[in-house]
Scaffold this active site. Structure first.
Site, PDB file in Angstrom:
ATOM      1  N   CYS A 157      -8.073  -2.315 -16.191  1.00 63.75           N
ATOM      2  CA  CYS A 157      -7.346  -2.147 -14.935  1.00 63.75           C
ATOM      3  C   CYS A 157      -5.956  -1.557 -15.164  1.00 63.75           C
ATOM      4  O   CYS A 157      -5.149  -1.506 -14.233  1.00 63.75           O
ATOM      5  CB  CYS A 157      -7.232  -3.493 -14.206  1.00 63.75           C
ATOM      6  SG  CYS A 157      -6.302  -4.747 -15.111  1.00 63.75           S
ATOM      7  N   CYS A 163       0.853  -1.203   0.000  1.00 61.95           N
ATOM      8  CA  CYS A 163       0.000   0.000   0.000  1.00 61.95           C
ATOM      9  C   CYS A 163       0.882   1.243   0.000  1.00 61.95           C
ATOM     10  O   CYS A 163       0.914   2.005   0.979  1.00 61.95           O
ATOM     11  CB  CYS A 163      -0.920   0.007   1.212  1.00 61.95           C
ATOM     12  SG  CYS A 163      -2.088  -1.354   1.288  1.00 61.95           S
TER      13      CYS A 163
END
Length: 382
Positions: A340, A85
């Protein structure tokens, strides 16, 4: 070599970019955000480019106004930090802004005049944590975690706050099985992988066993399905629909609800097609097909030449095979492209554009907060 500078923007991969005035080179820096000023050090990391190289942040002297302290204890700049992340260092509003910038830049680079495209704001994720319904973790039998971009080694974790509760429980179950000699890496690999998803039971945890693909954010998946459902409902010329990269039917079920006359769905993964067939959706013919084979469009021409609508949701590599595409799909009126990857989407969209197709709607969606990932839902008309 060390130098001082300020991060000016982010690269297409989401890394900060800083210029070194001493040698007029620009450097990609992990863990930085536009506006970050500090001291940087050039690192020896291969990049075949004369104008760009890699550096690392040594000291942050003036943080960006958008920077925030990550609430995850595993995010950091040291070698064994988790890099799953990387954008957790920035506030969510600026994350969305940078994701939109990434898409716009990709479209410009492909050849589009983006002032002529209506690219609105991104549909935000309703949950910034606890949203992921699946993940792939790595293990060497001693530790378990994600591969760190800083070291290419396993970054050990004991928890992951972006996973939903079911997946967090499965992760804890896997951790309880360490150390595990059966999970040790062999001589050809540094680790084994374990896939977790919230449809599985704890006793189904296995190494090196792929789980069926599904969108990783359930709430956003349902929003994307609603977008497609509305588009199909307002299209008076659906006719026969071709679906490429259908998987196990994430969007096939939405198409089957529509007023289309029939659906032919293609996917390369045998297991996904079996799962789709087991759903017994009306009007659907599902076939296992390698959509990246050089002769693919000629091979399926007799099945798709009369289709008026195309829905495609390809992997990150995009459509890829262009030769003979529109010749085989001669009756097409509308295309719904779910992407994506902005870069491969922009390439394919330019190919469509050069063959007489116009973009009539673009909707960006954030499936994965705290990452550079951005999903695009785009409608094309002849």
């Amino acid at each position: 070599m060390k130098f001082n500078g300020t991060i000016t923007h982010l690269s297409q991969k989401g890394l900060g970019v800083v210029k070194n005035d001493q040698n007029n080179m620009s450097y990609f820096v992990y863990g930085t955000w536009p506006g970050d000023a500090g001291e940087f050090e050039i690192i020896d990391k291969p990049l075949n480019n004369k104008k760009f190289a890699y550096a690392k942040l040594i000291a942050l002297t003036h943080p960006s106004a958008q920077r925030q302290m990550p609430i995850c204890p595993y995010v950091g700049l040291v070698e064994n930090s988790c890099t799953g992340c990387p954008w957790m260092i920035a506030d969510y509003t600026s994350q969305l802004e940078q994701k939109r910038n990434r898409f716009v830049y990709a479209m410009k680079r492909a050849g589009f005049d983006t002032t002529q495209l209506s690219i609105g704001s991104i549909h935000p994720a309703p949950h910034l944590y606890g949203y992921r319904n699946r993940c792939q973790i790595k293990t060497d039998g001693e530790k378990l975690g994600f591969v760190s971009e800083n070291s290419y080694q396993i970054a050990p974790i004991n928890d992951c706050i972006v996973l939903n509760e079911r997946c967090r429980d499965l992760l804890k179950t896997a951790l309880q099985q360490l150390p595990n000699d059966a999970w040790q890496a062999d001589s050809d690999h540094n680790w084994q992988f374990i896939e977790l998803d919230d449809d599985m039971q704890a006793d189904e945890i296995r190494i090196n066993q792929k789980r069926p693909f599904k969108q990783g954010n359930t709430a956003q998946k349902e929003w994307m399905q609603a977008w497609l459902r509305e588009k199909l409902a307002h299209n008076p010329h659906l006719g026969k629909v071709v679906e490429l990269f259908c998987g196990s039917g994430n969007f096939t079920e939405i198409i089957a609800e529509s007023n289309c006359t029939s659906i032919i769905a293609y996917e390369s993964e045998h297991g996904a097609i079996q799962a789709l067939k087991a759903r017994n959706l009306g009007k659907v013919t599902a076939q296992v097909t390698d959509l990246f084979k050089s002769s693919i469009w000629n091979d399926i021409r007799r099945n798709v030449f009369d289709a008026e609508t195309l829905v495609l949701d390809p992997p990150r590599s995009g459509l890829k095979k262009h030769h003979g595409f529109f010749a085989s799909l001669a009756a097409l009126r509308t295309i719904y492209y779910i992407s994506c990857n902005p870069e491969t989407f922009a390439r394919d969209a330019w190919f469509f554009n050069q063959n007489g197709w116009s973009i009539t709607d673009i909707q960006l969606v954030d499936l994965f907060p705290h990452t550079p990932h951005i999903e695009a839902l785009v409608e094309f008309r002849k």
